[in-house]
Design a protein around this motif. Structure first.
Motif, mmCIF file in Angstrom:
data_model
loop_
_atom_site.group_PDB
_atom_site.id
_atom_site.type_symbol
_atom_site.label_atom_id
_atom_site.label_comp_id
_atom_site.label_asym_id
_atom_site.label_seq_id
_atom_site.Cartn_x
_atom_site.Cartn_y
_atom_site.Cartn_z
ATOM 1 N N VAL A 1 0.816 -1.083 0.410
ATOM 2 C CA VAL A 1 -0.075 0.023 0.019
ATOM 3 C C VAL A 1 1.327 1.081 -0.746
ATOM 4 O O VAL A 1 0.423 2.024 -0.828
ATOM 5 N N TYR A 2 1.779 1.206 0.611
ATOM 6 C CA TYR A 2 2.810 2.412 0.694
ATOM 7 C C TYR A 2 3.496 3.003 0.021
ATOM 8 O O TYR A 2 3.674 3.672 -0.953
ATOM 9 N N LEU B 1 -5.705 -7.688 9.443
ATOM 10 C CA LEU B 1 -5.315 -5.673 8.678
ATOM 11 C C LEU B 1 -6.313 -4.727 9.638
ATOM 12 O O LEU B 1 -7.296 -4.759 9.241
ATOM 13 N N GLU B 2 -6.027 -3.572 10.390
ATOM 14 C CA GLU B 2 -6.172 -3.104 10.998
ATOM 15 C C GLU B 2 -6.414 -1.408 10.091
ATOM 16 O O GLU B 2 -6.003 -0.863 8.898
ATOM 17 N N LEU B 3 -7.668 -0.921 9.802
ATOM 18 C CA LEU B 3 -8.152 0.530 8.843
ATOM 19 C C LEU B 3 -7.022 1.260 9.182
ATOM 20 O O LEU B 3 -6.207 1.547 8.477
ATOM 21 N N ALA B 4 -6.238 0.983 10.721
ATOM 22 C CA ALA B 4 -5.569 2.532 11.226
ATOM 23 C C ALA B 4 -4.556 1.907 10.655
ATOM 24 O O ALA B 4 -3.277 3.134 10.214
ATOM 25 N N TRP B 5 -3.767 1.022 10.262
ATOM 26 C CA TRP B 5 -3.164 0.517 9.849
ATOM 27 C C TRP B 5 -2.743 1.052 8.620
ATOM 28 O O TRP B 5 -1.472 1.642 7.664
ATOM 29 N N ALA C 1 -2.138 4.364 8.047
ATOM 30 C CA ALA C 1 -1.172 5.050 7.887
ATOM 31 C C ALA C 1 0.177 4.942 7.487
ATOM 32 O O ALA C 1 0.602 5.569 6.321
ATOM 33 N N ALA C 2 -0.141 3.656 5.909
ATOM 34 C CA ALA C 2 0.412 2.984 5.172
ATOM 35 C C ALA C 2 0.636 4.201 4.241
ATOM 36 O O ALA C 2 1.255 4.593 3.223
ATOM 37 N N GLY D 1 3.312 7.075 2.329
ATOM 38 C CA GLY D 1 2.731 7.383 0.993
ATOM 39 C C GLY D 1 2.575 8.223 0.263
ATOM 40 O O GLY D 1 3.586 8.393 -0.298
ATOM 41 N N GLU D 2 1.531 9.080 0.638
ATOM 42 C CA GLU D 2 1.236 9.808 -0.039
ATOM 43 C C GLU D 2 2.265 11.051 0.257
ATOM 44 O O GLU D 2 2.879 12.413 -0.234
#
Length: 375
Positions: A91-92, A137-141, A144-145, A149-150
Motif C-alpha cells: 500500500v505504501y 489488517l487494522e484500518l488504522a494501519w 497510516a501506510a 506513501g502520500e
C-alpha cells in the motif's frame, strides 16, 4: 530508475526488506500450531511469497499490491492468523507511485475479503471472523501506510519542482549573461571592425581604379576585416541563440563548405551512409568541428584544397577534414583555443578527436561521435 551505485543500494534495500518481511511472516506462521498437511504447506508458501514479492514494489507497485493482497487472503483462508504486513508495504509503495484510486479499491476489497477468508478457515462465528480479520489488517494501519506513501510522494514532487525551478532560473540567468556579452561585443567591436573593413576596401578600390599595384598588406587587412566580420557575426548569433532559434547542425554543413569556396578554397563535401536522427548535442558538435576546421584552414594553413568527409554509421558519426596546407609532422602547430574547444565538446559526448599534420603534408582533423539508437 536510478543508475550506478544508487541503483545497487536501492536493490539491496529492496531485497533486505523483502527477505525480512518474508522471514517475519514465516516465523509468525510457524509459531502457531500447524501440521504438515497440504493446506498448511500452502499457507507457508503464501506467507513467504507475499514477503518476497516486495522486491519488485518499485518497478511494479500495482502488481505487488494485488499479489500481496491475494497471498494475505490465501494464508488467512488456510488458517494462519498472521497480520498482512506485506500488504501494508505494498500500500505504501503503490500510493507513493501515485496509484491512489487503485490502492483504495484494493484495500476496500481486502477489508471485505479477510472476514470471508477467516470463515473459510473454519471459524463459524461471524463476530470472531471479523475480529480475526481486524487483527490481520487494522484500518488504522492501512491509513497510516497510505498516508506515509502520500507524504513521501508529495515531498518528492516538491523536490522535483524545486529542481526544475533552479534549472530554469540558471538557464534564464545564463541567457541574460549571453545577451549581455553579445551587446558588449556588438557595441565595442562591431563599429571598429566595420570601419577597418570599409576603409581597407575603399583603399583597394581606389588603388585598382588608378591602376596601381595593391600592397599585399592592404589585401591582407581587407581579407582579415571580412573574416573578422563573419566570425563576429557568428559569435553574436551563437550568444543570442536560445531554444526558439533553430540550432546549427549537420544540415548546415554544406553552407560552411560553400562559404569556404567563396574565399578561394577548393572545398569539397562528401556524406556517406544513411542519414538518421542523432541527438541535438551531436548534431551541433559536427557543425562546430567542421566550422572550426575550415576556419583554421582559411586562417593558418595556406592551403588550396580542403575535403570534408562525414560517415553516417549506425552507431556513430565519423568526421574527417583534410587540407593540403603547409603543416608538416616536423613543424606541428600549437593547439589553439578553437582546437581545445572541439576536443572538449567531443570528449563530453564520449567520442574521440585527433588533430595533427599529415605525413604527406597538410593537416587532418578526425573525430568520432557515438550515437545512441532508439527503438
Amino acid at each position: 530508475m536510478g543508475t550506478g551505485r544508487f541503483a545497487v543500494r536501492a536493490g539491496l534495500t529492496d531485497w533486505a526488506i523483502a527477505v525480512g518481511v518474508a522471514a517475519a511472516l514465516l516465523v509468525t506462521g510457524l509459531s502457531g500450531e500447524h501440521s504438515a498437511t497440504f493446506l498448511d504447506l500452502l499457507g507457508y508458501a503464501l506467507l513467504t511469497a507475499g514477503g518476497l514479492t516486495l522486491v519488485v514494489r518499485r518497478r511494479a507497485p500495482v502488481l505487488v499490491l494485488v499479489v500481496t493482497g491475494l497471498c494475505a487472503v490465501g494464508y488467512q483462508a488456510a488458517g494462519f492468523d498472521v497480520p498482512a504486513v506485506a500488504y501494508l508495504f505494498a500500500v505504501y509503495a503503490a500510493v507513493r507511485a501515485g496509484h491512489r484510486t487503485i490502492t483504495v479499491v484494493a484495500s476496500v476489497t481486502m477489508l471485505a475479503a479477510l472476514p470471508l477468508a477467516a470463515m473459510a478457515s473454519g471459524l463459524h462465528d461471524t463476530g470472531e471472523a471479523f475480529a480475526q480479520a481486524r487483527g490481520a489488517l487494522e484500518l488504522a494501519w492501512l491509513i497510516a501506510a497510505g498516508a506515509a506513501g502520500e507524504a513521501l510522494r508529495q515531498a518528492e514532487r516538491r523536490a522535483d519542482e524545486a529542481e526544475r525551478t533552479r534549472e530554469e532560473t540558471a538557464r534564464h540567468r545564463a541567457a541574460e549573461e549571453r545577451l549581455h556579452i553579445a551587446r558588449e561585443l556588438h557595441d565595442s567591436l562591431t563599429h571598429q571592425i566595420s570601419v577597418i573593413k570599409v576603409q581597407a576596401e575603399v583603399a583597394v578600390h581606389v588603388a585598382r581604379k588608378r591602376g596601381e599595384q595593391v600592397p599585399e598588406a592592404l589585401l591582407a587587412i581587407q581579407e582579415a576585416g571580412r573574416e573578422a566580420t563573419r566570425e563576429l557575426r557568428a559569435t553574436l548569433e551563437a550568444l543570442r541563440d536560445d531554444d526558439t532559434a533553430p540550432p546549427r547542425g549537420l544540415d548546415h554543413v554544406p553552407e560552411l563548405v560553400e562559404r569556404a569556396r567563396t574565399i578561394g578554397l577548393d572545398a569539397t563535401l562528401t556524406i556517406e551512409g544513411r542519414r538518421h536522427d542523432v541527438p541535438a548535442a551531436v548534431d551541433r558538435t559536427v557543425y562546430r568541428i567542421v566550422q572550426e576546421s575550415l576556419t583554421n584552414v582559411a586562417r593558418h594553413a595556406d592551403a588550396a584544397t580542403a575535403s570534408v568527409r562525414i560517415d553516417c554509421r549506425p552507431d556513430a558519426l565519423a568526421i574527417r577534414i583534410d587540407d593540403d596546407g603547409t603543416a608538416t609532422p616536423d613543424a606541428a602547430p600549437m593547439p589553439g583555443v578553437g582546437l581545445l574547444g572541439m576536443r572538449e565538446r567531443v570528449t563530453a559526448l564520449g567520442g574521440w578527436l585527433r588533430a595533427e599534420p599529415r605525413g604527406e603534408g597538410g593537416f587532418t582533423v578526425q573525430a568520432e561521435l557515438p550515437v545512441e539508437q532508439t527503438a
